[in-house]
Design an enzyme around this catalytic site. Structure first.
Site, PDB file in Angstrom:
ATOM      1  N   ALA A  33       0.831  -1.211   0.000  1.00  0.00           N
ATOM      2  CA  ALA A  33       0.000   0.000   0.000  1.00  0.00           C
ATOM      3  C   ALA A  33       0.864   1.259   0.000  1.00  0.00           C
ATOM      4  O   ALA A  33       0.393   2.343  -0.315  1.00  0.00           O
ATOM      5  CB  ALA A  33      -0.911   0.007   1.226  1.00  0.00           C
ATOM      6  N   ARG A  45     -21.726  -7.209  17.082  1.00  0.00           N
ATOM      7  CA  ARG A  45     -22.616  -7.452  18.227  1.00  0.00           C
ATOM      8  C   ARG A  45     -21.933  -8.326  19.273  1.00  0.00           C
ATOM      9  O   ARG A  45     -22.178  -8.203  20.454  1.00  0.00           O
ATOM     10  CB  ARG A  45     -23.904  -8.116  17.746  1.00  0.00           C
ATOM     11  CG  ARG A  45     -24.963  -7.105  17.279  1.00  0.00           C
ATOM     12  CD  ARG A  45     -26.335  -7.747  17.326  1.00  0.00           C
ATOM     13  NE  ARG A  45     -26.378  -8.900  16.437  1.00  0.00           N
ATOM     14  CZ  ARG A  45     -26.864  -8.858  15.203  1.00  0.00           C
ATOM     15  NH1 ARG A  45     -27.331  -7.740  14.723  1.00  0.00           N
ATOM     16  NH2 ARG A  45     -26.887  -9.942  14.455  1.00  0.00           N
ATOM     17  N   GLU A 127     -15.325  -5.565  -4.652  1.00  0.00           N
ATOM     18  CA  GLU A 127     -14.725  -6.723  -5.341  1.00  0.00           C
ATOM     19  C   GLU A 127     -15.243  -8.055  -4.784  1.00  0.00           C
ATOM     20  O   GLU A 127     -15.504  -9.001  -5.531  1.00  0.00           O
ATOM     21  CB  GLU A 127     -13.194  -6.659  -5.188  1.00  0.00           C
ATOM     22  CG  GLU A 127     -12.448  -7.786  -5.852  1.00  0.00           C
ATOM     23  CD  GLU A 127     -12.619  -7.787  -7.361  1.00  0.00           C
ATOM     24  OE1 GLU A 127     -12.100  -6.878  -8.014  1.00  0.00           O
ATOM     25  OE2 GLU A 127     -13.287  -8.705  -7.884  1.00  0.00           O
ATOM     26  N   VAL A 130     -18.756 -10.278  -5.802  1.00  0.00           N
ATOM     27  CA  VAL A 130     -18.972 -11.198  -6.926  1.00  0.00           C
ATOM     28  C   VAL A 130     -17.840 -12.213  -6.979  1.00  0.00           C
ATOM     29  O   VAL A 130     -16.662 -11.841  -7.037  1.00  0.00           O
ATOM     30  CB  VAL A 130     -19.027 -10.430  -8.272  1.00  0.00           C
ATOM     31  CG1 VAL A 130     -19.283 -11.402  -9.420  1.00  0.00           C
ATOM     32  CG2 VAL A 130     -20.092  -9.349  -8.238  1.00  0.00           C
ATOM     33  N   ILE A 134     -12.177 -14.298  -6.453  1.00  0.00           N
ATOM     34  CA  ILE A 134     -11.706 -14.044  -7.833  1.00  0.00           C
ATOM     35  C   ILE A 134     -11.756 -12.538  -8.099  1.00  0.00           C
ATOM     36  O   ILE A 134     -12.805 -11.925  -7.918  1.00  0.00           O
ATOM     37  CB  ILE A 134     -12.606 -14.764  -8.873  1.00  0.00           C
ATOM     38  CG1 ILE A 134     -12.733 -16.254  -8.551  1.00  0.00           C
ATOM     39  CG2 ILE A 134     -12.082 -14.542 -10.284  1.00  0.00           C
ATOM     40  CD1 ILE A 134     -13.730 -17.000  -9.430  1.00  0.00           C
ATOM     41  N   GLY A 185     -21.910 -25.858   4.829  1.00  0.00           N
ATOM     42  CA  GLY A 185     -21.845 -24.417   5.041  1.00  0.00           C
ATOM     43  C   GLY A 185     -21.633 -23.601   3.778  1.00  0.00           C
ATOM     44  O   GLY A 185     -21.260 -22.440   3.830  1.00  0.00           O
ATOM     45  N   GLU A 188     -26.361 -20.146   1.202  1.00  0.00           N
ATOM     46  CA  GLU A 188     -26.807 -18.917   1.866  1.00  0.00           C
ATOM     47  C   GLU A 188     -27.701 -19.305   3.042  1.00  0.00           C
ATOM     48  O   GLU A 188     -28.230 -20.425   3.095  1.00  0.00           O
ATOM     49  CB  GLU A 188     -27.633 -18.064   0.894  1.00  0.00           C
ATOM     50  CG  GLU A 188     -26.857 -17.532  -0.290  1.00  0.00           C
ATOM     51  CD  GLU A 188     -25.823 -16.479   0.099  1.00  0.00           C
ATOM     52  OE1 GLU A 188     -26.189 -15.450   0.657  1.00  0.00           O
ATOM     53  OE2 GLU A 188     -24.631 -16.696  -0.172  1.00  0.00           O
ATOM     54  N   LYS A 203     -25.278 -11.102  -8.372  1.00  0.00           N
ATOM     55  CA  LYS A 203     -23.907 -10.975  -8.889  1.00  0.00           C
ATOM     56  C   LYS A 203     -23.918 -10.612 -10.371  1.00  0.00           C
ATOM     57  O   LYS A 203     -23.098  -9.803 -10.835  1.00  0.00           O
ATOM     58  CB  LYS A 203     -23.147 -12.283  -8.639  1.00  0.00           C
ATOM     59  CG  LYS A 203     -22.980 -12.594  -7.145  1.00  0.00           C
ATOM     60  CD  LYS A 203     -22.544 -14.033  -6.908  1.00  0.00           C
ATOM     61  CE  LYS A 203     -22.383 -14.355  -5.437  1.00  0.00           C
ATOM     62  NZ  LYS A 203     -22.281 -15.798  -5.178  1.00  0.00           N
ATOM     63  N   GLY A 300     -16.048 -18.415   1.027  1.00  0.00           N
ATOM     64  CA  GLY A 300     -15.070 -18.855   2.023  1.00  0.00           C
ATOM     65  C   GLY A 300     -14.480 -17.675   2.757  1.00  0.00           C
ATOM     66  O   GLY A 300     -14.380 -16.570   2.208  1.00  0.00           O
TER      67      GLY A 300
HETATM   68  N1  HSE Z   1     -23.912 -18.937  -1.254  1.00  0.00           N
HETATM   69  C1  HSE Z   1     -22.930 -18.351  -2.105  1.00  0.00           C
HETATM   70  C2  HSE Z   1     -22.431 -19.439  -3.042  1.00  0.00           C
HETATM   71  C3  HSE Z   1     -21.796 -17.783  -1.271  1.00  0.00           C
HETATM   72  O1  HSE Z   1     -22.796 -20.600  -2.863  1.00  0.00           O
HETATM   73  O2  HSE Z   1     -21.723 -19.124  -3.986  1.00  0.00           O
HETATM   74  C4  HSE Z   1     -20.944 -16.768  -1.973  1.00  0.00           C
HETATM   75  O3  HSE Z   1     -21.650 -15.667  -2.434  1.00  0.00           O
END
Ligand code: HSE
Length: 432
Positions: A33, A45, A127, A130, A134, A185, A188, A203, A300
């Protein structure tokens, strides 16, 4: 050298990843930077045991971060729409630059947020919204800035891609794989966002805006999910040399912009057809560069943090000169380009038609297709799978305008011999 102070709101999956990667790579980040960049205030929270906050100031009210006079950049990682938008607008009002990973907030409220930011002379970067890790936003907005973008196609929901991959490779049923994706996991909080294409539509809205210079128009995305895809369709597509992928697809035509998310047959030989599991990829066709593809983790904790921190460093580098890259990069000439209704798109189709196993049924189908001016590219008829005396007819067509295909499907569906709803999946060759 003046250091840059970052306020981090949200310590969930992406927030904790961002905190930890910032701490771990503090010196490299400062070198890149050109100045020290530190998280000095966290709004959450509750604490997250994965993060050792040490002497960092912590507020339970995230709005305290937006109003903190020492903060230069507010990082919004709380997710959701209304509170997140309020927080971002509050930060802008207080002269902060903003970094966010919030795809639905940008897709739905981005036009308003960017306008507020421009009025204040600050930037909002996104960034990580989406395709997670990447760098696709930078790729298009900066790396491909010379190009007239023709179209782009993306696997931009990892959960959906994981489900389709498992169905294709292991012959598993949809519901069974979805449950595993939730347990792992990937999905969404509301998994219908993944399987019904809403997450991908958020996206795609963002990608289309930066590719074509149009305002964000989430409400105009044609969205179809993958919950109706069966193992049979996956198998028949494979026999024809295709794979079914849940694509976000946008193309500029002379009449307007196609903006659509739906299951799509993609030739098996294309790189995009071989992006499997939870990974994401976006294929972009530019007039100068040709096709380029961007591939990697779409979700992730630390993978998404990688994109969040790239935005933080971009702003830190330009802190007194921020705003060189326009938020969406659109001009008055492109902002009124219409988005086409799905009835006006042009694409090829895979059809699965269940007909009675009787003389002349194939001829009836072929006659309707010919009357509607639709060229059949391939056709296969399977043997009946049981004693029900019906057979699946699988057709691939040449490209045709969607409303003409709608008419043909209505006419075929009205035949007494067609016993089940006709399955229609769009086909894209993605060959430029
Ligand atoms: N639920 C989304 C996916 C997570 O499965 O791509 C990332 O936006």
């Amino acid at each position: 050298m003046k250091s840059v102070n970052v306020g981090l709101c949200g310590l969930g999956t992406v927030g904790s990843g961002t905190f930890n990667v910032m701490q771990r790579n503090l010196e490299d980040i400062a070198r890149r930077a050109g100045k020290p960049v530190r998280i000095t205030h966290v709004g959450a929270r509750r604490d997250n045991p994965a993060c050792h906050l040490g002497s960092v100031k912590v507020s339970r009210d995230i709005f305290d971060v937006a109003r903190d006079p020492d903060i230069h950049i507010l990082v919004e990682l709380i997710g959701g729409n209304d509170v997140a938008k309020e927080l971002v607008l509050e930060a802008i009002k207080h002269g902060k630059h903003v970094v966010t990973a919030n795809k639905s907030m940008i897709a739905i409220h981005g036009n308003e947020i960017f306008k507020a930011a421009e009025a204040q002379g600050v930037v909002v970067t996104y960034e990580a919204a989406v395709a997670g890790g990447i760098p696709i936003i930078k790729g298009i907005r900066e790396g491909l800035v010379a190009n007239d973008i023709k179209w782009l196609a993306g696997i931009i929901n990892g959960t959906g891609n994981f489900i389709l991959t498992e169905m294709q490779e292991k012959g598993r049923a949809f519901a069974d794989v979805l449950q595993e994706a939730q347990e792992l996991g990937y999905a969404e909080a509301d998994p219908t966002f993944d399987v019904e294409g809403i997450d991908a539509a958020h996206k795609l809205t963002i990608l289309a805006s930066i590719a074509f210079g149009i305002p964000l128009q989430f409400d105009k995305v044609y969205t179809e999910g993958i919950s109706q895809i069966t193992r049979e369709d996956v198998k028949y597509a494979e026999e024809l040399g295709y794979r079914i992928k849940h694509l976000g697809f946008t193309r500029k035509t002379n009449e307007g912009v196609e903006l659509r998310v739906h299951p799509t047959l993609v030739p098996s030989k294309r790189l995009l057809a071989n992006v499997n599991g939870v990974l994401n990829a976006v294929l972009v066709e530019g007039d100068a560069v040709g096709p380029t593809m961007y591939y990697g983790p779409g979700a992730g904790s630390e993978a998404t943090a990688s994109s969040v921190i790239a935005d933080i460093v971009d702003i830190a580098r330009e802190i007194d000169n921020a705003g060189n890259v326009p938020h969406l990069g659109y001009s008055s000439e492109t902002e009124n380009m219409p988005v086409l209704p799905v009835s006006e798109i042009v694409t090829a189709y895979y059809l699965r038609i269940t007909v009675k196993d009787e003389i002349g049924q194939m001829a009836n189908i072929a006659r309707i297709m010919s009357e509607k001016g639709i060229n059949i590219e391939a056709i296969i008829q399977k043997e009946p799978e049981d004693d029900s005396a019906v057979v699946p007819l699988i057709l691939l067509t040449h490209p045709v305008r969607e409303h003409r295909m709608d008419d043909a499907i209505s006419a075929m569906q009205a035949l007494e011999s067609v016993t089940k709803p006709i399955v229609r999946i769009r086909v894209e060759q993605l060959d430029g």
